[in-house]
Scaffold this motif. Structure first.
Motif, short mmCIF file in Angstrom:
data_model
loop_
_atom_site.label_atom_id
_atom_site.label_comp_id
_atom_site.label_asym_id
_atom_site.label_seq_id
_atom_site.Cartn_x
_atom_site.Cartn_y
_atom_site.Cartn_z
N ASP A 183 -3.62 2.87 9.89
CA ASP A 183 -3.46 3.50 11.20
C ASP A 183 -2.24 4.41 11.17
OD1 ASP A 183 -3.71 4.22 13.82
OD2 ASP A 183 -2.98 2.33 14.65
N ILE A 184 -2.37 5.51 10.42
CA ILE A 184 -1.24 6.44 10.28
C ILE A 184 -1.62 7.84 10.77
CG2 ILE A 184 -0.15 5.20 8.38
CD1 ILE A 184 -1.50 7.12 6.44
N GLY A 185 -2.69 7.91 11.53
CA GLY A 185 -3.14 9.19 12.06
C GLY A 185 -4.64 9.24 12.10
N ALA A 186 -5.16 10.23 12.80
CA ALA A 186 -6.60 10.37 12.95
C ALA A 186 -7.23 10.97 11.70
CB ALA A 186 -6.91 11.24 14.16
N ASN A 187 -8.45 10.53 11.39
CA ASN A 187 -9.24 11.08 10.30
C ASN A 187 -8.52 11.01 8.96
OD1 ASN A 187 -11.16 11.65 12.23
ND2 ASN A 187 -10.69 13.82 12.35
N VAL A 188 -7.99 9.83 8.67
CA VAL A 188 -7.30 9.60 7.40
C VAL A 188 -8.20 8.78 6.48
CG1 VAL A 188 -5.33 8.54 6.26
CG2 VAL A 188 -5.02 9.72 8.44
N PHE A 189 -8.46 9.30 5.29
CA PHE A 189 -9.24 8.59 4.28
C PHE A 189 -8.29 8.05 3.21
CE2 PHE A 189 -12.22 11.43 6.27
CZ PHE A 189 -13.44 10.75 6.24
N GLU A 190 -8.36 6.75 3.00
CA GLU A 190 -7.54 6.11 1.97
C GLU A 190 -8.42 5.96 0.73
OE1 GLU A 190 -4.31 2.64 2.12
OE2 GLU A 190 -6.36 1.90 2.43
N LEU A 191 -8.21 6.84 -0.24
CA LEU A 191 -9.01 6.84 -1.45
C LEU A 191 -8.62 5.65 -2.33
CD1 LEU A 191 -8.77 10.65 -2.36
CD2 LEU A 191 -10.34 9.50 -0.78
N LEU A 192 -9.62 4.92 -2.79
CA LEU A 192 -9.37 3.75 -3.62
C LEU A 192 -9.26 4.19 -5.07
CD1 LEU A 192 -11.64 1.11 -1.87
CD2 LEU A 192 -9.22 1.60 -1.53
N ILE A 193 -8.03 4.19 -5.58
CA ILE A 193 -7.73 4.67 -6.93
C ILE A 193 -6.83 3.64 -7.61
CG2 ILE A 193 -6.77 6.55 -8.31
CD1 ILE A 193 -6.98 8.35 -5.84
N PRO A 194 -7.28 2.99 -8.68
CA PRO A 194 -6.41 2.06 -9.39
C PRO A 194 -5.10 2.72 -9.80
CG PRO A 194 -8.66 1.85 -10.20
CD PRO A 194 -8.63 3.06 -9.29
N GLY A 195 -4.01 2.00 -9.57
CA GLY A 195 -2.70 2.57 -9.85
C GLY A 195 -2.22 3.50 -8.76
N GLY A 196 -2.92 3.50 -7.61
CA GLY A 196 -2.53 4.37 -6.50
C GLY A 196 -1.58 3.73 -5.52
N GLY A 197 -1.09 2.54 -5.83
CA GLY A 197 -0.19 1.82 -4.94
C GLY A 197 -0.86 0.59 -4.36
N VAL A 198 -0.16 -0.54 -4.39
CA VAL A 198 -0.75 -1.80 -3.93
C VAL A 198 -0.51 -2.05 -2.45
CG1 VAL A 198 -0.69 -2.88 -6.20
CG2 VAL A 198 1.29 -3.10 -4.66
N GLY A 199 0.30 -1.22 -1.82
CA GLY A 199 0.52 -1.34 -0.38
C GLY A 199 1.17 -2.64 0.04
N LEU A 200 0.85 -3.06 1.26
CA LEU A 200 1.52 -4.21 1.87
C LEU A 200 1.09 -5.54 1.29
CD1 LEU A 200 3.39 -5.25 4.16
CD2 LEU A 200 1.39 -5.19 5.67
N PHE A 201 -0.19 -5.68 0.91
CA PHE A 201 -0.72 -7.01 0.59
C PHE A 201 -0.74 -7.36 -0.90
CE2 PHE A 201 -2.64 -5.69 4.64
CZ PHE A 201 -2.14 -6.70 5.45
N ASN A 202 -0.92 -6.39 -1.77
CA ASN A 202 -0.86 -6.58 -3.22
C ASN A 202 -1.66 -7.77 -3.73
OD1 ASN A 202 -0.31 -6.35 -5.93
ND2 ASN A 202 1.86 -6.88 -5.77
N GLY A 203 -2.97 -7.71 -3.57
CA GLY A 203 -3.82 -8.73 -4.17
C GLY A 203 -3.88 -8.61 -5.67
N CYS A 204 -3.38 -7.50 -6.23
CA CYS A 204 -3.39 -7.31 -7.68
C CYS A 204 -2.46 -8.29 -8.39
CB CYS A 204 -2.99 -5.88 -8.03
SG CYS A 204 -4.04 -4.61 -7.27
N GLN A 205 -1.49 -8.82 -7.65
CA GLN A 205 -0.58 -9.80 -8.26
C GLN A 205 -1.32 -11.08 -8.60
OE1 GLN A 205 2.89 -10.79 -5.88
NE2 GLN A 205 4.07 -11.30 -7.71
N SER A 206 -2.15 -11.57 -7.69
CA SER A 206 -2.90 -12.79 -7.97
C SER A 206 -4.14 -12.53 -8.82
CB SER A 206 -3.30 -13.49 -6.67
OG SER A 206 -4.12 -12.66 -5.86
N GLN A 207 -4.72 -11.33 -8.73
CA GLN A 207 -5.91 -11.03 -9.52
C GLN A 207 -5.58 -10.68 -10.96
OE1 GLN A 207 -8.37 -7.72 -8.23
NE2 GLN A 207 -10.11 -8.40 -9.44
N TRP A 208 -4.57 -9.84 -11.16
CA TRP A 208 -4.30 -9.32 -12.49
C TRP A 208 -2.89 -9.62 -13.01
CZ3 TRP A 208 -8.58 -8.01 -14.77
CH2 TRP A 208 -9.64 -7.44 -14.05
N GLY A 209 -2.08 -10.30 -12.23
CA GLY A 209 -0.71 -10.55 -12.65
C GLY A 209 0.16 -9.32 -12.56
N ALA A 210 -0.15 -8.42 -11.63
CA ALA A 210 0.64 -7.21 -11.44
C ALA A 210 2.04 -7.58 -10.94
CB ALA A 210 -0.04 -6.30 -10.43
#
Length: 232
Positions: A139-166
């Motif tokens: 929710d950072i503005g209207a008509n914003v698409f968050e492209l899912l790109i590995p290595g694009g940033g884990v953001g607030l929740f970072n499930g990559c830590q438990s999935q891949w040991g990031a």
């Protein structure tokens, strides 16, 4: 919805022989990027009138799990599937997945819908990335698409830590991700192709603007997610 036009793709491209069918007039938007490994919100049952929810995966990123299994970002064992990463169709078109914030359009209307994003700024201006929406975006503005790109940033929740040991802040910066193609080697081998896409096809564009239209989902995309809208 009525079709508004066709985008004809080169006949020589095996995966792009079928024309994209536009389902809306164009609108302007913005993109950001992320890959937090979390179970897509579209993977929960009842989000929309779809064939099945978006496929979610076990820690290996391949094995499908129950739609009712809790997300790895909330202590569960359900994660994004490896095949949610983007891939090139040809030099000017690619496919992938995204989350989006489209005001006035609830998730029941957008979950598993596809959009053709034609970039209108940066080095990728004129290229088109067709994405299926598999979750709600930031929710950072209207008509914003968050492209899912590995290595694009884990953001607030970072499930990559438990999935891949990031690392606790992910690979590279927590918001924005790795800074060079060489840093894609930090990711598990299963995710490197999508990370490389960012620097090859996407030319390391930094949050380019787009003109977007809803389109009928290409089969190549729905075959990966397992999710198709019943009416589109």
């Amino acid at each position: 919805m009525a079709a508004f036009g066709l985008l004809l793709l080169p006949a020589t491209e095996a995966s792009a022989q079928t024309a994209l069918k536009y389902l809306s007039e164009p609108a302007s938007g913005q993109t950001v990027r992320a890959w937090d490994c979390c179970k897509p919100s579209g993977a929960w049952p009842g989000k929309a009138d779809v064939s099945t929810p978006v496929k979610a995966c076990a820690k290996d990123g391949v094995t499908a799990v129950s739609a009712t299994m809790q997300s790895g970002c909330a202590g569960g064992s359900s994660y994004a599937c490896n095949n949610n990463q983007p891939w090139a169709v040809n030099a000017n078109m690619s496919y992938g997945f995204a989350r989006a914030n489209l005001p006035g359009r609830p998730e029941s209307d957008t979950s598993c819908a596809c959009y053709a994003l034609q970039f209108t700024s940066s080095a990728v201006k004129g290229k088109t990335h067709v994405v299926q929406l598999i979750g709600q975006g930031p929710d950072i503005g209207a008509n914003v698409f968050e492209l899912l790109i590995p290595g694009g940033g884990v953001g607030l929740f970072n499930g990559c830590q438990s999935q891949w040991g990031a690392p606790s802040t992910g690979w590279g910066d927590q918001y924005g991700g790795v800074r060079s193609k060489a840093e894609c080697s930090q990711l598990p081998s299963q995710l490197r192709a999508g990370c490389n896409w960012r620097f090859d096809w996407f030319l390391n564009a930094d949050n380019p603007s787009v003109s977007f239209r809803r389109v009928k989902c290409p089969t190549a995309i729905t075959d990966r997610s397992g999710c198709r809208r019943k009416v589109d």
